[in-house]
Scaffold this motif. Structure first.
Motif, mmCIF file in Angstrom:
data_model
loop_
_atom_site.group_PDB
_atom_site.id
_atom_site.type_symbol
_atom_site.label_atom_id
_atom_site.label_comp_id
_atom_site.label_asym_id
_atom_site.label_seq_id
_atom_site.Cartn_x
_atom_site.Cartn_y
_atom_site.Cartn_z
ATOM 1 N N GLU A 1 23.881 0.349 -39.422
ATOM 2 C CA GLU A 1 23.100 0.750 -38.656
ATOM 3 C C GLU A 1 23.949 1.943 -39.500
ATOM 4 O OE1 GLU A 1 21.212 -0.265 -36.877
ATOM 5 O OE2 GLU A 1 21.609 -1.826 -36.862
ATOM 6 N N ALA A 2 22.883 3.037 -38.903
ATOM 7 C CA ALA A 2 23.357 4.860 -39.795
ATOM 8 C C ALA A 2 24.412 5.324 -38.460
ATOM 9 C CB ALA A 2 22.250 5.630 -39.528
ATOM 10 N N GLN A 3 24.822 4.102 -37.567
ATOM 11 C CA GLN A 3 25.387 4.935 -36.243
ATOM 12 C C GLN A 3 27.507 4.850 -36.142
ATOM 13 O OE1 GLN A 3 24.377 6.726 -33.176
ATOM 14 N NE2 GLN A 3 22.120 5.878 -34.126
ATOM 15 N N LEU A 4 27.919 5.341 -37.105
ATOM 16 C CA LEU A 4 29.204 4.833 -37.547
ATOM 17 C C LEU A 4 29.951 5.805 -36.084
ATOM 18 C CD1 LEU A 4 31.607 4.269 -39.588
ATOM 19 C CD2 LEU A 4 31.515 6.976 -40.332
ATOM 20 N N LEU A 5 29.598 6.854 -35.720
ATOM 21 C CA LEU A 5 31.017 6.830 -34.843
ATOM 22 C C LEU A 5 30.841 6.176 -33.502
ATOM 23 C CD1 LEU A 5 30.719 10.812 -35.330
ATOM 24 C CD2 LEU A 5 32.649 9.217 -35.581
ATOM 25 N N LEU A 6 29.517 5.728 -32.964
ATOM 26 C CA LEU A 6 29.207 4.493 -32.297
ATOM 27 C C LEU A 6 29.980 3.760 -32.054
ATOM 28 C CD1 LEU A 6 25.957 6.681 -31.159
ATOM 29 C CD2 LEU A 6 28.024 6.779 -30.013
ATOM 30 N N ILE A 7 29.587 2.993 -33.344
ATOM 31 C CA ILE A 7 29.968 1.739 -33.459
ATOM 32 C C ILE A 7 31.842 1.625 -33.046
ATOM 33 C CG2 ILE A 7 30.155 -0.158 -35.579
ATOM 34 C CD1 ILE A 7 27.486 0.857 -36.048
ATOM 35 N N SER A 8 32.554 2.561 -34.114
ATOM 36 C CA SER A 8 33.936 2.882 -33.558
ATOM 37 C C SER A 8 33.875 3.015 -32.611
ATOM 38 C CB SER A 8 34.350 3.790 -34.799
ATOM 39 O OG SER A 8 34.028 3.891 -35.952
ATOM 40 N N ALA A 9 33.196 3.109 -32.012
ATOM 41 C CA ALA A 9 34.535 3.789 -30.361
ATOM 42 C C ALA A 9 34.158 2.410 -29.620
ATOM 43 C CB ALA A 9 33.353 5.200 -29.869
ATOM 44 N N VAL A 10 32.591 1.722 -29.982
ATOM 45 C CA VAL A 10 32.049 0.717 -29.164
ATOM 46 C C VAL A 10 33.295 -0.173 -29.293
ATOM 47 C CG1 VAL A 10 30.977 -1.363 -28.933
ATOM 48 C CG2 VAL A 10 29.828 0.710 -29.089
ATOM 49 N N PHE A 11 33.329 -0.590 -30.370
ATOM 50 C CA PHE A 11 34.767 -1.662 -30.901
ATOM 51 C C PHE A 11 36.058 -1.139 -30.536
ATOM 52 C CE2 PHE A 11 30.946 -3.253 -33.336
ATOM 53 C CZ PHE A 11 31.946 -4.259 -33.156
ATOM 54 N N ALA A 12 37.006 0.120 -30.621
ATOM 55 C CA ALA A 12 37.576 0.744 -30.030
ATOM 56 C C ALA A 12 37.781 0.427 -28.615
ATOM 57 C CB ALA A 12 37.588 1.929 -30.749
ATOM 58 N N PHE A 13 37.025 0.621 -27.766
ATOM 59 C CA PHE A 13 36.955 1.087 -26.572
ATOM 60 C C PHE A 13 36.692 -0.545 -26.164
ATOM 61 C CE2 PHE A 13 34.344 -0.583 -22.194
ATOM 62 C CZ PHE A 13 35.352 0.306 -21.742
ATOM 63 N N GLY A 14 36.543 -2.178 -26.949
ATOM 64 C CA GLY A 14 36.539 -3.145 -26.147
ATOM 65 C C GLY A 14 37.670 -3.680 -26.591
ATOM 66 N N PHE A 15 38.668 -3.548 -27.834
ATOM 67 C CA PHE A 15 40.042 -3.898 -28.274
ATOM 68 C C PHE A 15 41.142 -2.689 -26.911
ATOM 69 C CE2 PHE A 15 38.779 -4.866 -32.297
ATOM 70 C CZ PHE A 15 39.041 -6.362 -32.551
ATOM 71 N N VAL A 16 40.983 -1.814 -26.851
ATOM 72 C CA VAL A 16 41.170 -1.418 -25.187
ATOM 73 C C VAL A 16 41.446 -2.029 -24.073
ATOM 74 C CG1 VAL A 16 41.414 1.017 -23.954
ATOM 75 C CG2 VAL A 16 41.183 1.063 -26.176
ATOM 76 N N CYS A 17 39.963 -2.873 -24.109
ATOM 77 C CA CYS A 17 40.007 -3.257 -23.036
ATOM 78 C C CYS A 17 40.623 -4.600 -22.723
ATOM 79 C CB CYS A 17 38.169 -3.655 -22.516
ATOM 80 S SG CYS A 17 37.869 -2.241 -22.374
ATOM 81 N N LEU A 18 41.300 -5.077 -24.298
ATOM 82 C CA LEU A 18 41.793 -6.618 -24.045
ATOM 83 C C LEU A 18 43.273 -6.680 -23.813
ATOM 84 C CD1 LEU A 18 39.772 -8.026 -27.218
ATOM 85 C CD2 LEU A 18 39.775 -8.658 -24.994
ATOM 86 N N THR A 19 43.491 -5.724 -24.895
ATOM 87 C CA THR A 19 45.308 -4.789 -25.068
ATOM 88 C C THR A 19 45.107 -4.207 -23.879
ATOM 89 O OG1 THR A 19 44.481 -3.018 -26.119
ATOM 90 C CG2 THR A 19 45.022 -5.221 -27.380
ATOM 91 N N LEU A 20 45.254 -3.429 -23.496
ATOM 92 C CA LEU A 20 45.659 -2.396 -22.259
ATOM 93 C C LEU A 20 46.005 -3.316 -20.850
ATOM 94 C CD1 LEU A 20 46.629 0.821 -21.082
ATOM 95 C CD2 LEU A 20 44.150 1.240 -20.785
ATOM 96 N N PRO A 21 45.168 -3.401 -20.396
ATOM 97 C CA PRO A 21 45.665 -4.743 -19.671
ATOM 98 C C PRO A 21 46.250 -5.904 -20.269
ATOM 99 C CG PRO A 21 43.160 -4.911 -18.963
ATOM 100 C CD PRO A 21 43.797 -3.974 -20.499
ATOM 101 N N THR A 22 47.025 -5.965 -20.714
ATOM 102 C CA THR A 22 48.168 -7.498 -20.847
ATOM 103 C C THR A 22 48.813 -6.429 -20.771
ATOM 104 O OG1 THR A 22 46.310 -8.535 -22.707
ATOM 105 C CG2 THR A 22 48.523 -8.509 -23.121
ATOM 106 N N GLY A 23 49.380 -5.144 -21.832
ATOM 107 C CA GLY A 23 49.650 -4.421 -21.244
ATOM 108 C C GLY A 23 50.449 -4.788 -20.078
ATOM 109 N N LEU A 24 49.078 -3.946 -19.064
ATOM 110 C CA LEU A 24 49.815 -3.300 -17.476
ATOM 111 C C LEU A 24 50.345 -4.528 -16.683
ATOM 112 C CD1 LEU A 24 46.962 -1.346 -16.623
ATOM 113 C CD2 LEU A 24 49.593 -0.481 -17.250
ATOM 114 N N ILE A 25 49.470 -5.745 -17.034
ATOM 115 C CA ILE A 25 49.920 -6.730 -16.552
ATOM 116 C C ILE A 25 51.789 -7.470 -16.808
ATOM 117 C CG2 ILE A 25 49.151 -9.526 -15.356
ATOM 118 C CD1 ILE A 25 46.532 -8.831 -16.208
#
Length: 221
Positions: free
Chosen positions: A185-209
């Motif tokens: 796909e020719a969507q480098l920035l959007l793809i990177s943003a989607v996966f970065a958001f996915g990892f934030v959703c995994l790690t941020l709640p873990t750190g807070l809890i």
């Protein structure tokens, strides 16, 4: 805007990442605790093994360890870990490599917690006839774990991000899907943003809890 996601199993890839994290975390906690027990134990040979393991493994790049599990254990020694399917073999080898690497950091975190336990408590336990194993499991480790929830949380977050290295041996987790999507796909920035958001959703709640849990169970001295 996000039409490029169609045809890709994004949730499935992140589910593999979660599985890698949970299985590796459980194995690393067990093996890391045993290594910490060796490092503070009374047997010189075991102390030497624990020290050597930690100092060697944590200074080897994780990519090298993961590749060794595939090229060395599987392709050279034909170790399959009870699986016949190629994908399953690579998944289990990735878990093994992550455990071998992460347990060195778990060991050091737990050992730092053991050092916070007053020496007098261990001496008192030995004075009433408890063995080293009993002193460690009944007196020292329960307090040590309570004091290292924070450091272990950091190790868990690092492990979650380190699962991306499993893509090097073809494990179908988030990083491998991201690589394939960027190639197609020719969507480098959007793809990177989607996966970065996915990892934030995994790690941020873990750190807070776990940060909240760490404050609740911390030993008051």
């Amino acid at each position: 805007m996000f039409d490029f996601l169609e045809g890709y199993d994004l949730l499935g890839a992140f589910w593999v990442t979660v599985q890698l994290t949970l299985l590796s975390a459980a194995g690393s906690l067990i093996w890391g605790t045993l290594l910490a027990a060796m490092r503070v134990g009374p047997v010189p040979l075991m102390r030497g093994f624990g020290t050597a393991y930690v100092n060697v493994v944590r200074n080897i790049p994780l990519t090298v360890i993961i590749l060794f599990t595939s090229l060395g254990l599987n392709q050279t020694l034909d170790i399959r870990l009870g699986a016949d399917n190629f994908d399953t073999i690579n998944f289990r080898l990735a878990v093994l490599g992550l455990i071998a690497y992460t347990s060195a950091f778990v060991c050091e975190a737990i050992r730092s917690g053991i050092n916070t336990v007053p020496v007098g408590q261990a001496e008192a336990a030995r004075a009433i006839g408890l063995s080293f194993t009993q002193v460690l499991t009944l007196v020292v480790l329960p307090q040590a774990f309570r004091s290292v929830v924070g450091p272990l949380t950091n190790v868990l977050i690092a492990l979650t991000k380190n699962t991306t290295v499993a893509a090097a041996i073809g494990v179908a987790e988030a990083a491998l899907l991201m690589k394939n999507m960027i190639e197609n796909e020719a969507q480098l920035l959007l793809i990177s943003a989607v996966f970065a958001f996915g990892f934030v959703c995994l790690t941020l709640p873990t750190g807070l809890i776990l940060g909240w849990v760490g404050k609740k169970v911390a030993v008051k001295r």
